[in-house]
Design a protein around this motif. Sequence first.
Motif, PDB file in Angstrom:
ATOM      1  N   MET A  83       0.882  -1.069   0.070  1.00  0.00           N
ATOM      2  CA  MET A  83       0.139   0.009  -0.056  1.00  0.00           C
ATOM      3  C   MET A  83       0.708   1.283   0.229  1.00  0.00           C
ATOM      4  SD  MET A  83      -3.013   1.060   2.641  1.00  0.00           S
ATOM      5  CE  MET A  83      -1.613   1.598   3.981  1.00  0.00           C
ATOM      6  N   VAL A  84       1.901   1.351   0.687  1.00  0.00           N
ATOM      7  CA  VAL A  84       2.820   2.518   0.897  1.00  0.00           C
ATOM      8  C   VAL A  84       3.628   2.571  -0.451  1.00  0.00           C
ATOM      9  CG1 VAL A  84       4.865   3.364   1.815  1.00  0.00           C
ATOM     10  CG2 VAL A  84       3.346   2.211   3.520  1.00  0.00           C
ATOM     11  N   VAL A  85       4.085   1.634  -1.065  1.00  0.00           N
ATOM     12  CA  VAL A  85       4.728   1.648  -2.349  1.00  0.00           C
ATOM     13  C   VAL A  85       3.725   2.208  -3.524  1.00  0.00           C
ATOM     14  CG1 VAL A  85       6.047   0.314  -4.236  1.00  0.00           C
ATOM     15  CG2 VAL A  85       6.500  -0.103  -1.822  1.00  0.00           C
ATOM     16  N   ALA A  86       2.471   1.755  -3.409  1.00  0.00           N
ATOM     17  CA  ALA A  86       1.495   2.073  -4.373  1.00  0.00           C
ATOM     18  C   ALA A  86       1.190   3.600  -4.472  1.00  0.00           C
ATOM     19  CB  ALA A  86       0.429   1.162  -4.354  1.00  0.00           C
ATOM     20  N   CYS A  87       0.974   3.990  -3.114  1.00  0.00           N
ATOM     21  CA  CYS A  87       0.963   5.325  -2.886  1.00  0.00           C
ATOM     22  C   CYS A  87       1.815   6.338  -3.212  1.00  0.00           C
ATOM     23  CB  CYS A  87       0.334   5.697  -1.274  1.00  0.00           C
ATOM     24  SG  CYS A  87      -1.142   5.021  -0.892  1.00  0.00           S
ATOM     25  N   VAL A  88       3.274   5.905  -2.945  1.00  0.00           N
ATOM     26  CA  VAL A  88       4.016   6.769  -3.437  1.00  0.00           C
ATOM     27  C   VAL A  88       4.284   6.872  -5.000  1.00  0.00           C
ATOM     28  CG1 VAL A  88       6.701   6.772  -3.511  1.00  0.00           C
ATOM     29  CG2 VAL A  88       5.819   6.104  -1.229  1.00  0.00           C
TER      30      VAL A  88
ATOM     31  N   THR B 155       1.547   9.121  -6.138  1.00  0.00           N
ATOM     32  CA  THR B 155       1.841  10.570  -5.876  1.00  0.00           C
ATOM     33  C   THR B 155       2.649  11.003  -7.086  1.00  0.00           C
ATOM     34  OG1 THR B 155       1.545  10.095  -3.497  1.00  0.00           O
ATOM     35  CG2 THR B 155       3.014  12.201  -4.314  1.00  0.00           C
ATOM     36  N   GLN B 156       3.809  10.010  -7.324  1.00  0.00           N
ATOM     37  CA  GLN B 156       4.633  10.370  -8.378  1.00  0.00           C
ATOM     38  C   GLN B 156       4.061  10.728  -9.487  1.00  0.00           C
ATOM     39  OE1 GLN B 156       7.681   7.363  -7.335  1.00  0.00           O
ATOM     40  NE2 GLN B 156       8.875   9.332  -6.847  1.00  0.00           N
ATOM     41  N   PHE B 157       3.149   9.845 -10.084  1.00  0.00           N
ATOM     42  CA  PHE B 157       2.417   9.990 -11.503  1.00  0.00           C
ATOM     43  C   PHE B 157       1.701  11.024 -11.357  1.00  0.00           C
ATOM     44  CE2 PHE B 157       0.377   6.664 -14.339  1.00  0.00           C
ATOM     45  CZ  PHE B 157       0.630   7.269 -15.602  1.00  0.00           C
TER      46      PHE B 157
ATOM     47  N   LEU C 290      -0.304  13.227 -14.908  1.00  0.00           N
ATOM     48  CA  LEU C 290      -1.219  12.573 -15.321  1.00  0.00           C
ATOM     49  C   LEU C 290      -2.396  13.100 -15.423  1.00  0.00           C
ATOM     50  CD1 LEU C 290      -2.506   9.947 -12.803  1.00  0.00           C
ATOM     51  CD2 LEU C 290      -1.719  12.040 -11.812  1.00  0.00           C
ATOM     52  N   SER C 291      -3.247  12.483 -16.248  1.00  0.00           N
ATOM     53  CA  SER C 291      -4.599  13.030 -16.733  1.00  0.00           C
ATOM     54  C   SER C 291      -5.740  12.703 -15.600  1.00  0.00           C
ATOM     55  CB  SER C 291      -4.862  12.693 -18.116  1.00  0.00           C
ATOM     56  OG  SER C 291      -5.233  11.231 -18.324  1.00  0.00           O
ATOM     57  N   LEU C 292      -6.722  13.306 -15.647  1.00  0.00           N
ATOM     58  CA  LEU C 292      -7.886  12.979 -14.716  1.00  0.00           C
ATOM     59  C   LEU C 292      -8.301  11.738 -15.025  1.00  0.00           C
ATOM     60  CD1 LEU C 292      -9.602  13.970 -12.563  1.00  0.00           C
ATOM     61  CD2 LEU C 292     -11.192  14.933 -14.295  1.00  0.00           C
ATOM     62  N   VAL C 293      -8.205  11.149 -16.196  1.00  0.00           N
ATOM     63  CA  VAL C 293      -8.672   9.871 -16.559  1.00  0.00           C
ATOM     64  C   VAL C 293      -7.890   8.875 -15.575  1.00  0.00           C
ATOM     65  CG1 VAL C 293      -8.850   8.010 -18.302  1.00  0.00           C
ATOM     66  CG2 VAL C 293      -9.526  10.228 -18.971  1.00  0.00           C
TER      67      VAL C 293
END
Length: 392
Positions: free
Chosen positions: A194-199, A202-204, A209-212
Amino acid sequence: MTMRVVTAPAEPPQGASHVAPSFTRMDTSVLGRWWWTVDRPMLGAVALLIAAGVFLILAAGPPAAGRIGAQTYHFVQRQFLFVPVAGVLVIAVSLLPVLWVRRIAVLLFALFMVLLLGTLFVSSDIKGASRWIAIGPFALQPSEFVKPTFAVVTAWMFASARTQDRFPGNLIAMLLMAVVGALLVAQPDFGMTMVVACVWGTQFFLAGLSLVWVVLLAAVGMIGAVIAYFALPHVQSRVDRFLDPASGDQYQIRQSMKAFMEGGLFGRGPGEGRVKEFLPDAHTDFIFAVAGEEFGLFLCLTIVALFAFLIIRSAIRLRREQNLFVLIAAGGLLTQLGLQALINMASSLSLIPTKGMTLPFISYGGSSLLSTAVAMGMVLALTRRRAHGERT
């Protein structure tokens, strides 16, 4: 005939020969340039967090050692071996120019990804998880070192996708996220995932990144959480016990909350805590409760303020940064630091379901302490004042 008066050189003041020269702004040595370009208040905040960890391990370590029949200062002595190494790592990594931060991160990421894969085959099972590789008397947790290096590598990919035509940086970053996530789930370690995915998310976002993509990633996260709840009994149990405390064993949470209540505003005093003797993970996941009992609300708020200071101060240093890689990498590292600290403290206060996650710089654990030192060293390196046109 003229007389020459020869004067002996003035003797230095007593003890002056033993005084180390101080850095001046004209000092062009590596350490001199580092001292005047690194953020010294941030360096001081890191030192205070490490010092708080030392005091709290001294308080929580002996009872934890007694519960497993080890020598009284077993955990204290082991942690004290890593504290000076962590200090050296923070300074050594913060000395690096931006280009070498990226290079070192790539090398370490490749190394620890191999070790992370190795945990699936050679790791010993501890509490139902295969996360550690034995190295002599110590256990190394590769996933702890994957976190900061992954943030820097994906930042490089995201930044390159924006600055280089036809470079598939976003696709490479997605593939890396899929591989790292799969290896972490296989251990299993859903908190780290979860932490890695959130990081990564955030970077994306920082990469534009677009709203889509925002909607798509949010949907994927929600679907993943639902699947984890229904497919994994221990995840379901933790969520159910959080929503309905009467539905299962809440021993650790009850003891943790009792520790905060016993501590009050100023705490019972160093070494005077009693709840830590009955709290199984007092030296790791619930060390924040030890801070609350022995030093009270005062130390707890100080710890929160130090983490907040590091994140806010870094953001201020980055507000005029023109290098996209630096912005994305530092943003990812700071998200990791803040999110991990938030999860640990919120779990101790029963604000979220419990999750086995250390408090950066403070909880017992060599892998956690050293990987956090590397991450913070990178943040300090990325936020240093750099001359215009310096190679990055």
